[in-house]
Design a protein around this motif. Structure first.
Motif, PDB file in Angstrom:
ATOM      1  N   GLY A 144     -58.956  41.243 -16.584  1.00 50.44           N
ATOM      2  CA  GLY A 144     -59.627  40.896 -17.830  1.00 50.44           C
ATOM      3  C   GLY A 144     -61.135  41.017 -17.701  1.00 50.44           C
ATOM      4  N   ALA A 145     -61.677  40.554 -16.578  1.00 47.72           N
ATOM      5  CA  ALA A 145     -63.124  40.658 -16.342  1.00 47.72           C
ATOM      6  C   ALA A 145     -63.537  42.096 -16.096  1.00 47.72           C
ATOM      7  CB  ALA A 145     -63.518  39.783 -15.155  1.00 47.72           C
ATOM      8  N   ALA A 146     -62.786  42.803 -15.252  1.00 48.79           N
ATOM      9  CA  ALA A 146     -63.168  44.160 -14.856  1.00 48.79           C
ATOM     10  C   ALA A 146     -63.143  45.128 -16.031  1.00 48.79           C
ATOM     11  CB  ALA A 146     -62.245  44.661 -13.751  1.00 48.79           C
ATOM     12  N   PHE A 147     -62.090  45.065 -16.844  1.00 48.00           N
ATOM     13  CA  PHE A 147     -61.963  46.019 -17.943  1.00 48.00           C
ATOM     14  C   PHE A 147     -62.556  45.492 -19.245  1.00 48.00           C
ATOM     15  CE2 PHE A 147     -58.611  47.545 -15.057  1.00 48.00           C
ATOM     16  CZ  PHE A 147     -58.978  48.884 -14.986  1.00 48.00           C
ATOM     17  N   GLY A 148     -62.950  44.219 -19.256  1.00 44.87           N
ATOM     18  CA  GLY A 148     -63.616  43.676 -20.441  1.00 44.87           C
ATOM     19  C   GLY A 148     -64.962  44.341 -20.680  1.00 44.87           C
ATOM     20  N   GLN A 149     -65.544  44.845 -19.610  1.00 45.47           N
ATOM     21  CA  GLN A 149     -66.811  45.584 -19.699  1.00 45.47           C
ATOM     22  C   GLN A 149     -66.661  46.858 -18.871  1.00 45.47           C
ATOM     23  OE1 GLN A 149     -70.442  42.894 -19.467  1.00 45.47           O
ATOM     24  NE2 GLN A 149     -68.935  41.538 -18.533  1.00 45.47           N
ATOM     25  N   ARG A 150     -65.732  47.694 -19.263  1.00 43.85           N
ATOM     26  CA  ARG A 150     -65.299  48.804 -18.419  1.00 43.85           C
ATOM     27  C   ARG A 150     -66.384  49.840 -18.174  1.00 43.85           C
ATOM     28  NH1 ARG A 150     -60.190  51.140 -20.046  1.00 43.85           N
ATOM     29  NH2 ARG A 150     -60.756  52.912 -18.762  1.00 43.85           N
ATOM     30  N   ARG A 151     -67.395  49.909 -19.014  1.00 45.79           N
ATOM     31  CA  ARG A 151     -68.450  50.898 -18.799  1.00 45.79           C
ATOM     32  C   ARG A 151     -69.499  50.418 -17.802  1.00 45.79           C
ATOM     33  NH1 ARG A 151     -69.732  53.574 -24.770  1.00 45.79           N
ATOM     34  NH2 ARG A 151     -67.600  54.324 -25.164  1.00 45.79           N
ATOM     35  N   LYS A 152     -69.407  49.145 -17.430  1.00 44.81           N
ATOM     36  CA  LYS A 152     -70.378  48.599 -16.491  1.00 44.81           C
ATOM     37  C   LYS A 152     -69.860  48.695 -15.060  1.00 44.81           C
ATOM     38  CE  LYS A 152     -72.702  45.442 -19.663  1.00 44.81           C
ATOM     39  NZ  LYS A 152     -73.202  44.064 -19.856  1.00 44.81           N
ATOM     40  N   MET A 153     -70.792  48.682 -14.118  1.00 46.90           N
ATOM     41  CA  MET A 153     -70.406  48.656 -12.714  1.00 46.90           C
ATOM     42  C   MET A 153     -69.728  47.326 -12.392  1.00 46.90           C
ATOM     43  SD  MET A 153     -73.850  50.235 -10.971  1.00 46.90           S
ATOM     44  CE  MET A 153     -74.518  51.816 -11.506  1.00 46.90           C
ATOM     45  N   LEU A 154     -68.923  47.328 -11.349  1.00 49.15           N
ATOM     46  CA  LEU A 154     -68.199  46.119 -10.970  1.00 49.15           C
ATOM     47  C   LEU A 154     -69.131  44.950 -10.676  1.00 49.15           C
ATOM     48  CD1 LEU A 154     -65.506  47.720  -8.630  1.00 49.15           C
ATOM     49  CD2 LEU A 154     -65.108  46.751 -10.908  1.00 49.15           C
ATOM     50  N   ARG A 155     -70.283  45.232 -10.126  1.00 50.05           N
ATOM     51  CA  ARG A 155     -71.203  44.141  -9.807  1.00 50.05           C
ATOM     52  C   ARG A 155     -71.680  43.418 -11.055  1.00 50.05           C
ATOM     53  NH1 ARG A 155     -76.164  47.917  -7.536  1.00 50.05           N
ATOM     54  NH2 ARG A 155     -76.936  48.675  -9.556  1.00 50.05           N
ATOM     55  N   GLN A 156     -71.597  44.084 -12.191  1.00 51.30           N
ATOM     56  CA  GLN A 156     -71.948  43.443 -13.463  1.00 51.30           C
ATOM     57  C   GLN A 156     -70.728  42.819 -14.127  1.00 51.30           C
ATOM     58  OE1 GLN A 156     -74.935  42.946 -14.987  1.00 51.30           O
ATOM     59  NE2 GLN A 156     -75.864  43.699 -13.082  1.00 51.30           N
ATOM     60  N   SER A 157     -69.637  43.585 -14.195  1.00 49.71           N
ATOM     61  CA  SER A 157     -68.468  43.095 -14.926  1.00 49.71           C
ATOM     62  C   SER A 157     -67.778  41.930 -14.218  1.00 49.71           C
ATOM     63  CB  SER A 157     -67.463  44.237 -15.145  1.00 49.71           C
ATOM     64  OG  SER A 157     -67.025  44.773 -13.916  1.00 49.71           O
ATOM     65  N   LEU A 158     -67.915  41.860 -12.874  1.00 46.88           N
ATOM     66  CA  LEU A 158     -67.222  40.814 -12.119  1.00 46.88           C
ATOM     67  C   LEU A 158     -68.114  39.656 -11.699  1.00 46.88           C
ATOM     68  CD1 LEU A 158     -64.880  42.908  -9.764  1.00 46.88           C
ATOM     69  CD2 LEU A 158     -64.329  41.833 -11.956  1.00 46.88           C
ATOM     70  N   LYS A 159     -69.374  39.700 -12.086  1.00 49.72           N
ATOM     71  CA  LYS A 159     -70.286  38.668 -11.589  1.00 49.72           C
ATOM     72  C   LYS A 159     -69.940  37.274 -12.106  1.00 49.72           C
ATOM     73  CE  LYS A 159     -73.945  39.340 -15.077  1.00 49.72           C
ATOM     74  NZ  LYS A 159     -75.374  39.741 -15.266  1.00 49.72           N
ATOM     75  N   GLY A 160     -69.241  37.201 -13.230  1.00 49.01           N
ATOM     76  CA  GLY A 160     -68.862  35.905 -13.772  1.00 49.01           C
ATOM     77  C   GLY A 160     -67.557  35.356 -13.215  1.00 49.01           C
TER      78      GLY A 160
END
Length: 274
Positions: free
Chosen positions: A222-238
């Motif tokens: 949910g976190a990773a693909f919720g912001q799929r255009r962003k790098m993992l370091r951004q999408s998973l930071k939360g």
């Protein structure tokens, strides 16, 4: 009356004054040969229990009964109940129809050990699939899933990494099941004819990887693909511990979610669950 004596489905629909309701995500499938092909996808059903959601006027139900199955069908549209009752009379003791919302049913108590076969209403299909894939007990209460989806959704379920269709649904489907598109279905097979093509997906349980739970994997995807255009370091930071898991596993945090394999998502989820 037996199943062989039943009138054509179009005649049944006309006699009962039925029409597909857009608000219920309905599209009736009338092609008897196609319905028989769908009923054969799970394998031999003679004496097997089948759980069907949204049978409508009973086209697929008729095919399942014809294959020898015992069917439990959940239908929320009471207009369809008289047509389904006629089916039950033609196959005594092999059809149980429950009026209600499939999302509110205790499926394990009702249909444990069943094959799920359904032309799912479009408006609840994905929600039901995620629910069936996310069951905590594994192997699950169901034996197999044979489900009709819009073609786009079907392609998302079986998608491979680094493709446009690959996303959360693919990971949730593939981490502990084998999923395939069993057959395409042209939109002209439905009444009314939808604007999109459809496909039947067949899913069977596989061995579950150790140390991973659906809850953790659902949060991760949910976190990773919720912001799929962003790098993992951004999408998973939360997501607590996610960036540390990437570092521990040697996964480049500048990658994007769609480049990770199902196995890599499983590895991250396993690390998070420790």
């Amino acid at each position: 009356m037996t199943l062989a004596d039943l009138p054509p489905l179009r005649e049944v629909i006309a006699r009962h004054g039925l029409s597909a309701e857009k608000s219920l995500g309905q599209n009736f499938l009338l092609d008897g040969q196609l319905l028989d092909r769908i009923a054969r996808v799970p394998g031999p059903l003679d004496g097997a229990l089948v759980y069907e959601v949204g049978p409508g006027p009973g086209g697929l139900t008729r095919a399942l009964l014809g294959a020898g199955a015992e069917v439990i069908a959940v239908e929320r549209d009471r207009r369809c109940l008289p047509a389904l009752a006629e089916l039950g009379e033609a196959a005594p003791g092999r059809l149980r129809v429950i009026e209600g919302d499939a999302l509110a049913i205790d499926e394990l108590a009702l249909a444990g050990g069943a094959h799920i076969v359904a032309n799912l209403p479009y408006n609840v299909g994905t929600a039901l699939l995620v629910r069936w894939l996310g069951t905590t007990a594994w192997p699950p209460w169901w034996r197999s899933l044979t489900l009709m989806f819009q073609k786009e959704v079907a392609e998302r379920i079986v998608a491979r990494p680094d493709t446009g269709a690959y996303g959360r649904l693919a990971v949730l489907a593939q981490w502990r099941t084998h999923a395939r598109i069993a057959l395409p279905v042209h939109r002209s097979a439905f009444v009314p004819s939808p604007k999109v093509m459809s496909a039947v997906v067949h899913i069977v349980p596989a061995e579950q990887p150790d140390g991973v739970t659906p809850k953790v994997l659902e949060a991760l995807t949910g976190a990773a693909f919720g912001q799929r255009r962003k790098m993992l370091r951004q999408s998973l930071k939360g997501l607590p511990g996610a960036l540390g898991a990437l570092a521990e596993l040697g996964i480049d945090p500048t990658r994007r979610a769609e480049t990770l394999s199902v196995e890599e998502f499983v590895a991250i989820a396993r690390t998070l669950a420790r």
